[in-house]
Scaffold this active site. Structure first.
Site, PDB file in Angstrom:
ATOM      1  NE  ARG A 112      -3.696   2.505   0.745  1.00 11.49           N
ATOM      2  CZ  ARG A 112      -3.546   3.830   0.657  1.00 11.49           C
ATOM      3  NH1 ARG A 112      -2.402   4.327   0.208  1.00 11.49           N
ATOM      4  NH2 ARG A 112      -4.528   4.635   1.003  1.00 11.49           N
ATOM      5  CD  GLU A 120     -11.093   3.057  -2.378  1.00 11.39           C
ATOM      6  OE1 GLU A 120     -11.016   1.924  -2.915  1.00 11.39           O
ATOM      7  OE2 GLU A 120     -10.368   3.406  -1.437  1.00 11.39           O
ATOM      8  NE  ARG A 154      -3.830  -2.434   2.548  1.00 10.29           N
ATOM      9  CZ  ARG A 154      -4.683  -1.500   2.159  1.00 10.29           C
ATOM     10  NH1 ARG A 154      -5.175  -1.532   0.926  1.00 10.29           N
ATOM     11  NH2 ARG A 154      -5.050  -0.528   2.974  1.00 10.29           N
TER      12      ARG A 154
END
Length: 284
Positions: A112, A120, A154
């Protein structure tokens, strides 16, 4: 064994443990904590033994030795997490700020990008942001300066492809917002301001479509202003619609007109498959 020799032996053992057990808590937090717990137990044992009242122990020497242990523990805990670098090949782009890196040992690591937040995938400009990241890093050799591990497991970090700082480049192109809640780099804010002033990328969208990703994820997917605008537009157009000579979907300006002709003018041929939806290419 006298006290000084015993104390020194424990310190040597701790340093040896440090050399063997220097692992990154960013990638193996459970193991790291287990090693640290073991070392702390040994430090307490060392302290308890060393602080027994024996006149031959030099207090200054004891303090210095314990300070060495504390510094050793600090070295074990902090730098491994914050200075780790991963190297590998980018093998997957999931959205505008998330990818998969194939690291050494064929280990796939979900990355990330830190300090930024791209739209998004289902937001306006979301697909384009993903394409921008793909153009910069897709199928390329890269390195990640690891900053943290997020709550989803992540690896969070700064992505570099050659000399290109990908996080910064995405902001420069207007493909991502600066994630101000987590950002510690003032330079990114300057890049965002420049992109906004030049109306690059997402900054060229109408204001009603520029919703910060964190607001979008929180459910604010459509502003009330946008809703009022859309409702007002439909209302103002309604009087303009009237039954005329149009009979085919290719003649319709938009879905609203197709629906009007289908429901008010009885042009049933607009619903070719009989599912109640006229001109599906317009109204999908």
């Amino acid at each position: 064994m006298d006290d000084d020799a015993h104390h020194g032996a424990i310190l040597i053992h701790l340093e040896d443990q440090a050399g063997r057990n220097r692992i990154s808590p960013a990638h193996e937090p459970a193991r790291c904590k287990a090693h640290l717990a073991d070392i702390l137990i040994r430090v307490v044992a060392c302290r308890d033994h060393a602080t027994r009242p024996k006149p031959q122990i030099d207090d200054d020497g004891l303090d210095a030795a314990l300070l060495r242990v504390i510094l050793l523990l600090a070295c074990l805990w902090a730098p491994a997490a914050w200075s780790t670098e991963l190297q590998g090949r980018v093998v997957g782009i999931h959205d505008g700020d998330t990818l998969t890196l194939l690291a050494s040992g064929n280990q796939q690591v979900r990355i990330r990008l830190g300090s930024i937040d791209a739209p998004e995938s289902r937001q306006p400009y979301g697909i384009r942001a993903q394409q921008e990241l793909s153009s910069l890093a897709g199928r390329k050799e890269a390195r990640v300066v690891v900053e943290d591990i997020d709550r989803y497991g992540r690896t969070v970090g700064r992505l570099w492809v050659g000399a290109v700082d990908v996080n910064a480049e995405l902001v420069r192109r207007g493909a991502s917002w600066v994630y101000q809640q987590y950002n510690r780099d003032p330079a990114l804010l300057a890049l965002e301001a420049e992109a906004k002033a030049a109306k690059k990328g997402l900054w060229a969208l109408p204001p009603s479509e520029r919703i910060a990703p964190w607001a979008w994820r929180g459910g604010d997917r459509r502003s009330s202003a946008q809703e009022r605008s859309s409702a007002g537009a439909l209302h103002s157009r309604a009087p303009e619609l009237s039954c005329g000579a149009k009979r085919y979907c290719g003649q319709m300006r938009d879905c609203a007109e197709a629906r009007f002709y289908f429901s008010q003018c009885n042009v049933s041929r607009l619903d070719g498959d009989g599912d109640g939806m006229p001109c599906e290419r317009l109204c999908r």
